[in-house]
Design a protein around this motif. Structure first.
Motif, PDB file in Angstrom:
ATOM      1  N   ALA A 121       0.837  -1.210   0.000  1.00  8.22           N
ATOM      2  CA  ALA A 121       0.000   0.000   0.000  1.00  8.22           C
ATOM      3  C   ALA A 121       0.869   1.256   0.000  1.00  8.22           C
ATOM      4  O   ALA A 121       0.587   2.221  -0.715  1.00  8.22           O
ATOM      5  CB  ALA A 121      -0.939  -0.012   1.195  1.00  8.22           C
ATOM      6  N   LEU A 137       2.210   1.786  -3.391  1.00 10.19           N
ATOM      7  CA  LEU A 137       1.157   2.229  -4.307  1.00 10.19           C
ATOM      8  C   LEU A 137       0.868   3.718  -4.111  1.00 10.19           C
ATOM      9  O   LEU A 137       0.734   4.478  -5.078  1.00 10.19           O
ATOM     10  CB  LEU A 137      -0.104   1.397  -4.076  1.00 10.19           C
ATOM     11  CG  LEU A 137      -1.322   1.739  -4.926  1.00 10.19           C
ATOM     12  CD1 LEU A 137      -0.975   1.812  -6.400  1.00 10.19           C
ATOM     13  CD2 LEU A 137      -2.427   0.714  -4.713  1.00 10.19           C
ATOM     14  N   SER A 174      -4.687 -10.178 -15.603  1.00 10.22           N
ATOM     15  CA  SER A 174      -5.423 -10.130 -14.331  1.00 10.22           C
ATOM     16  C   SER A 174      -5.268 -11.472 -13.633  1.00 10.22           C
ATOM     17  O   SER A 174      -6.172 -12.300 -13.654  1.00 10.22           O
ATOM     18  CB  SER A 174      -6.897  -9.847 -14.599  1.00 10.22           C
ATOM     19  OG  SER A 174      -7.052  -8.605 -15.209  1.00 10.22           O
ATOM     20  N   GLY A 191      -5.191 -10.635  -4.260  1.00 11.88           N
ATOM     21  CA  GLY A 191      -6.188  -9.579  -4.416  1.00 11.88           C
ATOM     22  C   GLY A 191      -5.768  -8.495  -5.381  1.00 11.88           C
ATOM     23  O   GLY A 191      -6.615  -7.781  -5.897  1.00 11.88           O
ATOM     24  N   TYR A 192      -4.455  -8.354  -5.618  1.00 12.06           N
ATOM     25  CA  TYR A 192      -4.012  -7.342  -6.574  1.00 12.06           C
ATOM     26  C   TYR A 192      -4.236  -7.797  -8.015  1.00 12.06           C
ATOM     27  O   TYR A 192      -4.268  -7.001  -8.927  1.00 12.06           O
ATOM     28  CB  TYR A 192      -2.541  -6.974  -6.350  1.00 12.06           C
ATOM     29  CG  TYR A 192      -2.360  -5.976  -5.230  1.00 12.06           C
ATOM     30  CD1 TYR A 192      -2.642  -6.333  -3.905  1.00 12.06           C
ATOM     31  CD2 TYR A 192      -1.940  -4.676  -5.485  1.00 12.06           C
ATOM     32  CE1 TYR A 192      -2.500  -5.411  -2.875  1.00 12.06           C
ATOM     33  CE2 TYR A 192      -1.798  -3.745  -4.460  1.00 12.06           C
ATOM     34  CZ  TYR A 192      -2.077  -4.115  -3.166  1.00 12.06           C
ATOM     35  OH  TYR A 192      -1.946  -3.197  -2.154  1.00 12.06           O
ATOM     36  N   ARG A 193      -4.384  -9.094  -8.198  1.00 12.38           N
ATOM     37  CA  ARG A 193      -4.681  -9.670  -9.514  1.00 12.38           C
ATOM     38  C   ARG A 193      -3.643  -9.285 -10.564  1.00 12.38           C
ATOM     39  O   ARG A 193      -3.987  -8.787 -11.639  1.00 12.38           O
ATOM     40  CB  ARG A 193      -6.088  -9.267  -9.993  1.00 12.38           C
ATOM     41  CG  ARG A 193      -7.221  -9.545  -9.026  1.00 12.38           C
ATOM     42  CD  ARG A 193      -7.338 -10.962  -8.557  1.00 12.38           C
ATOM     43  NE  ARG A 193      -7.512 -11.919  -9.635  1.00 12.38           N
ATOM     44  CZ  ARG A 193      -6.957 -13.131  -9.618  1.00 12.38           C
ATOM     45  NH1 ARG A 193      -6.217 -13.543  -8.605  1.00 12.38           N
ATOM     46  NH2 ARG A 193      -7.136 -13.960 -10.619  1.00 12.38           N
ATOM     47  N   THR A 234      -4.724  -4.519 -17.864  1.00  9.26           N
ATOM     48  CA  THR A 234      -4.733  -4.910 -16.459  1.00  9.26           C
ATOM     49  C   THR A 234      -4.705  -3.641 -15.602  1.00  9.26           C
ATOM     50  O   THR A 234      -4.074  -2.656 -15.971  1.00  9.26           O
ATOM     51  CB  THR A 234      -3.522  -5.809 -16.172  1.00  9.26           C
ATOM     52  OG1 THR A 234      -3.597  -6.956 -17.040  1.00  9.26           O
ATOM     53  CG2 THR A 234      -3.503  -6.289 -14.734  1.00  9.26           C
ATOM     54  N   ALA A 235      -5.392  -3.703 -14.464  1.00 10.84           N
ATOM     55  CA  ALA A 235      -5.543  -2.529 -13.604  1.00 10.84           C
ATOM     56  C   ALA A 235      -4.194  -1.843 -13.329  1.00 10.84           C
ATOM     57  O   ALA A 235      -3.255  -2.474 -12.856  1.00 10.84           O
ATOM     58  CB  ALA A 235      -6.200  -2.938 -12.288  1.00 10.84           C
ATOM     59  N   LEU A 236      -4.156  -0.552 -13.606  1.00  9.92           N
ATOM     60  CA  LEU A 236      -2.914   0.198 -13.450  1.00  9.92           C
ATOM     61  C   LEU A 236      -2.469   0.331 -11.994  1.00  9.92           C
ATOM     62  O   LEU A 236      -1.285   0.158 -11.694  1.00  9.92           O
ATOM     63  CB  LEU A 236      -3.074   1.568 -14.116  1.00  9.92           C
ATOM     64  CG  LEU A 236      -1.840   2.454 -14.148  1.00  9.92           C
ATOM     65  CD1 LEU A 236      -0.662   1.767 -14.836  1.00  9.92           C
ATOM     66  CD2 LEU A 236      -2.146   3.768 -14.844  1.00  9.92           C
ATOM     67  N   PRO A 237      -3.360   0.640 -11.040  1.00  6.21           N
ATOM     68  CA  PRO A 237      -2.875   0.740  -9.654  1.00  6.21           C
ATOM     69  C   PRO A 237      -2.175  -0.541  -9.193  1.00  6.21           C
ATOM     70  O   PRO A 237      -1.113  -0.482  -8.563  1.00  6.21           O
ATOM     71  CB  PRO A 237      -4.171   0.999  -8.851  1.00  6.21           C
ATOM     72  CG  PRO A 237      -5.089   1.666  -9.828  1.00  6.21           C
ATOM     73  CD  PRO A 237      -4.794   1.014 -11.151  1.00  6.21           C
ATOM     74  N   SER A 238      -2.725  -1.681  -9.529  1.00  8.56           N
ATOM     75  CA  SER A 238      -2.091  -2.940  -9.137  1.00  8.56           C
ATOM     76  C   SER A 238      -0.720  -3.088  -9.792  1.00  8.56           C
ATOM     77  O   SER A 238       0.251  -3.512  -9.153  1.00  8.56           O
ATOM     78  CB  SER A 238      -2.974  -4.127  -9.516  1.00  8.56           C
ATOM     79  OG  SER A 238      -4.133  -4.165  -8.719  1.00  8.56           O
ATOM     80  N   GLY A 277      -7.947   3.356 -16.653  1.00  7.78           N
ATOM     81  CA  GLY A 277      -6.772   2.655 -16.133  1.00  7.78           C
ATOM     82  C   GLY A 277      -7.063   1.836 -14.895  1.00  7.78           C
ATOM     83  O   GLY A 277      -6.318   0.916 -14.583  1.00  7.78           O
ATOM     84  N   ARG A 309      -9.660  -0.004 -14.549  1.00 13.16           N
ATOM     85  CA  ARG A 309     -10.250  -1.233 -15.075  1.00 13.16           C
ATOM     86  C   ARG A 309     -11.361  -1.769 -14.186  1.00 13.16           C
ATOM     87  O   ARG A 309     -11.344  -2.939 -13.797  1.00 13.16           O
ATOM     88  CB  ARG A 309      -9.181  -2.325 -15.305  1.00 13.16           C
ATOM     89  CG  ARG A 309      -7.997  -1.914 -16.139  1.00 13.16           C
ATOM     90  CD  ARG A 309      -8.287  -1.396 -17.507  1.00 13.16           C
ATOM     91  NE  ARG A 309      -9.069  -2.301 -18.343  1.00 13.16           N
ATOM     92  CZ  ARG A 309     -10.049  -1.879 -19.150  1.00 13.16           C
ATOM     93  NH1 ARG A 309     -10.376  -0.592 -19.220  1.00 13.16           N
ATOM     94  NH2 ARG A 309     -10.693  -2.726 -19.889  1.00 13.16           N
TER      95      ARG A 309
END
Lengths: 488, 488
Positions: free
Chosen positions: A126, A129, A176, A319-321, A345-349, B319, B321
């Motif tokens: 976290a 991130l 993902s 969970g971050y996938r 794929t999700a950018l924050p992850s 982003g 997603r």
């Protein structure tokens, strides 16, 4: 690998191979010092680790000895016996029914597919991130679309490099989680109706993926310690129009078996010669209990036939996938399939993982995680030995967090699962792990929930339920599902 | 909706419908005050908004007048003319080739599928995510697996409730963006080889999804302002074994057309009667330029045949997603398909959106975004009018960020695209928007990149390229691809 880890690993291998037997005394510190020129503290650290793994024990004033039951147990499971015809797959409904129950927090999670979420560095992830989002350029939401954030792919490539594998960042597609990676790989090398070779027993997610795409499965004999049997595979390939193999060569789910380096090399070259793609699921590869991370089959992939899939979901960031696939000669097709299936794929992850890998020690986290899992396996094996029916056979994997149990004839593990639910205990019945539900007296037990005080009670309850079944079925009707193979 | 927004909306509709014409004078503030009893500031605010939208202009000392060209233009496109046979789809390669070029930051992004990333509240999203991660319970990594975080689904359900739609949280599955939602929906209601009805022209992502699943497309006549023609749809359904429809009833990509409420209601009931699922892509629904968000077709779904798909990617959080699907009677199947395809959606992204929706004003952000897009559409239309060849026809959508242009006969938009690339300008050629590549003189232009100082130069360059093509093709060879329809 540290000196002490090397030493511990070396001794562990000799115990497992049977050249050091139960009650054999280990060399004293003085002996090792003079023979190998290593320090006393190195020896102590190694012995301490072996003790934690349940392989050796200290006896007062006598030194260290190999524990009874530490060698590969005599109650080892035999190799699986595959069904020789290919068959359509229809296992999803049962899987969903069982898994839905495993989601409840009150349930003792012996049937869960995940290790305890408390084993992971969520605070560090976290924090990373938060830092990364402060620096994020809005244009990254366009530029980090598939194949994915370039620095993250670079970090993953570097990590492979550190175990001697050349996986260029340009070959990687971020996905993902591994599940998407595996599905994309399957889509890239098969058409509905094709035949795919799988291990038996095998990960139910593979069975579901085959079912979803309308593929046929053909099973390959799989040994609970050494994995896919290559001569069985050669026969299967001769007899069936196999379009792809889907294997977990390292710490297989559910058996935990790992193919030797030599077998992996031979597997890759056998398939390359026949132009058959290998979909390699390596999600447990980082969870070796010893210090050596077994190289994936991909390490021997020179011709690009291996589609290597993995993720951080079991090793670092559930969970971050975030998963990935190194697609070899199929990399471009894979990238396009990813764009079409979920775009990106999700950018924050992606940023969280990139930041963690760059600034934190993944290896330090892994060392602690592996050590915990190894210690817990030993504890879980002792409980099973104590409470389960005589004749129960069990694996002793060198990595991951699953045990695979074969109970005596007369136990039906689906009935056991249902009884256990009443007591608030989840287990994964063997029925989930083959297309024809034939592992009817088998269980997969998750030992990745350290420190759950309910563990001993749950194992004792399971053992009692199994014993009660055995008593009641003696001379009575058989298990709910007819058993189609008497082995393993 | 504020009073002034209602007033502006009402006037805009009258302009677009043609009951207020170019150079008509709007009522004075005094007149409106006495007729309708509204305050001067309400009237001024409404007129200011209409001016910003390019619909009216103030003339010194004379008041407000409808701008020339503000009414639905006489150069409106005709309804599309569908191909009557169903056909296999093969458009992916061209799409990838074109889209790869749109990713480069140096390119003027007129061909991009995304609005400018600078329009979104990334700092607020990041702050919310940071707070949420501090509170995160590790067990959420298990419990927030599919169908997804319960609070996020609740927030989405509440939002639908605020426009009078009853979409319970239990019907929602959170997905990795709308693309995954749409693919899961398609997978839940079709088998390879089935026929699916689509708009023409249509979003290339829909064509790719059909191609990927081995489906056949049959086209339905689509009007550039009012969308799917229901009598054409009825004929198509009579003549083909249509297994599903995939439509964008609101702000369609590429034409921006929106079906009326009455037409949506009729569409839903027509399909329900025939037991044909409607896959509704509503990703642009929140981007109305006026104050009213047109309700999705799902609003009239009483029998559960509508699989309604949307996301935050175009409206709030590119982003991240995060998309979703409300699957109606297919909700359970959809949930299982999600588990099998990618297991779960990234938790950090889910938490960020949940936190934002709970504590920030999505509506305030949307108001600013819609206003920006509306203003920019007016500017872009003026530039096209100034620089493009005589005879160019263009849409004037009431939402989203795309214009759809039909250039005069003799222009080949794929050639135009290639020439434009040399000048650092990306456009989306019409070829991408049908299975048989027949929109050969059409372009989709993205006007969602506010404040890009290169915009005017780029439109001028495009116009010059088109004019040059027209000169050189007069009396010479035709366009690269033979045109199969002379309309629209």
């Amino acid at each position: 690998m540290n000196r002490y880890e090397k030493l511990a690993d070396n001794i562990a291998q000799r115990i497992r191979a049977g050249s050091l037997k139960a009650n054999d005394r280990l060399p004293s510190v003085r002996e090792l010092k003079s023979q190998m020129g290593i320090s006393a503290s190195t020896v102590f650290s190694a012995y301490y680790q072996l003790e934690a793994q349940g392989l050796v024990e200290a006896r007062q004033r006598s030194g260290y000895f190999v524990r009874a039951g530490a060698e590969m147990p005599t109650n080892e499971l035999a190799a699986s016996e595959p069904v020789l015809r290919s068959m359509p797959v229809d296992v999803s409904s049962l899987v969903f029914q069982v898994l839905a129950q495993a989601r409840e927090r009150d349930m003792v999670p012996l049937g869960s597919a995940f290790p305890s979420p408390e084993l992971f560095p969520f605070e560090q992830l976290a924090a990373g991130l938060t830092r990364a989002l402060k620096r994020m350029d809005p244009w990254q939401t366009v530029e980090d679309l598939s194949p994915g954030n370039a620095q993250l792919r670079h970090q993953i490539s570097l990590r492979y490099g550190s175990v001697g594998m050349d996986v260029p960042a340009s070959e990687l597609v971020i996905t993902s989680g591994a599940m998407e990676a595996l599905n994309l790989a399957l889509e890239s090398v098969t058409q509905p109706g094709d035949v795919v070779a799988i291990e038996t027993p095998t990960f139910y997610g593979a069975l579901q993926a085959l079912e979803r795409r309308g593929l046929r499965a053909v099973e390959v004999e799989t040994h609970p310690r050494t994995g896919v049997d290559l001569s069985s595979l050669a026969r299967v390939i001769d007899q069936h129009p196999v379009k792809a193999c889907w294997f977990m060569p390292t710490f297989q789910n559910p058996m935990g078996c790992t193919m030797s380096d030599a077998a992996k090399e031979q597997l890759v070259s056998m398939l390359a010669t026949r132009a058959i793609p290998l979909i390699e699921d390596d999600v447990y590869g980082e969870l070796a209990h010893g210090a050596r991370r077994p190289p994936p089959a991909k390490a021997w992939d020179r011709a690009g036939w291996v589609l290597h899939c993995s993720s951080f979901s079991k090793s670092l960031a559930p969970g971050y996938r975030i998963g990935w696939v190194a697609g070899g000669r199929f990399a471009a097709t894979l990238g396009r399939n990813k764009l079409m299936s979920s775009l990106a794929t999700a950018l924050p992850s992606q940023l969280a993982l990139q930041e963690y890998l760059q600034h934190r020690s993944f290896d330090r986290h892994l060392r602690a995680l592996r050590h915990s899992l190894s210690r817990q396996q030993a504890a879980c094996l002792r409980l099973i030995d104590r409470y389960f029916p005589t004749g129960t056979r069990v694996t002793r994997p060198e990595g991951g967090y699953f045990l695979w149990l074969a109970l005596p004839e007369g136990v039906d593990s689906l009935a056991l699962h249902q009884d256990a639910l009443q007591l608030g205990i989840g287990v994964a019945p063997g029925h989930l792990f083959s297309a024809d539900r034939r592992y009817t007296r088998h269980l997969r037990i998750n030992y990745g929930h350290l420190g759950d005080p309910r563990l001993e009670g749950a194992i004792r309850n399971l053992g009692e339920l199994a014993n009660a079944q055995l008593k009641s079925t003696t001379g009575k009707s058989g298990p709910i599902f007819e058993e189609r193979s008497s082995r393993p």
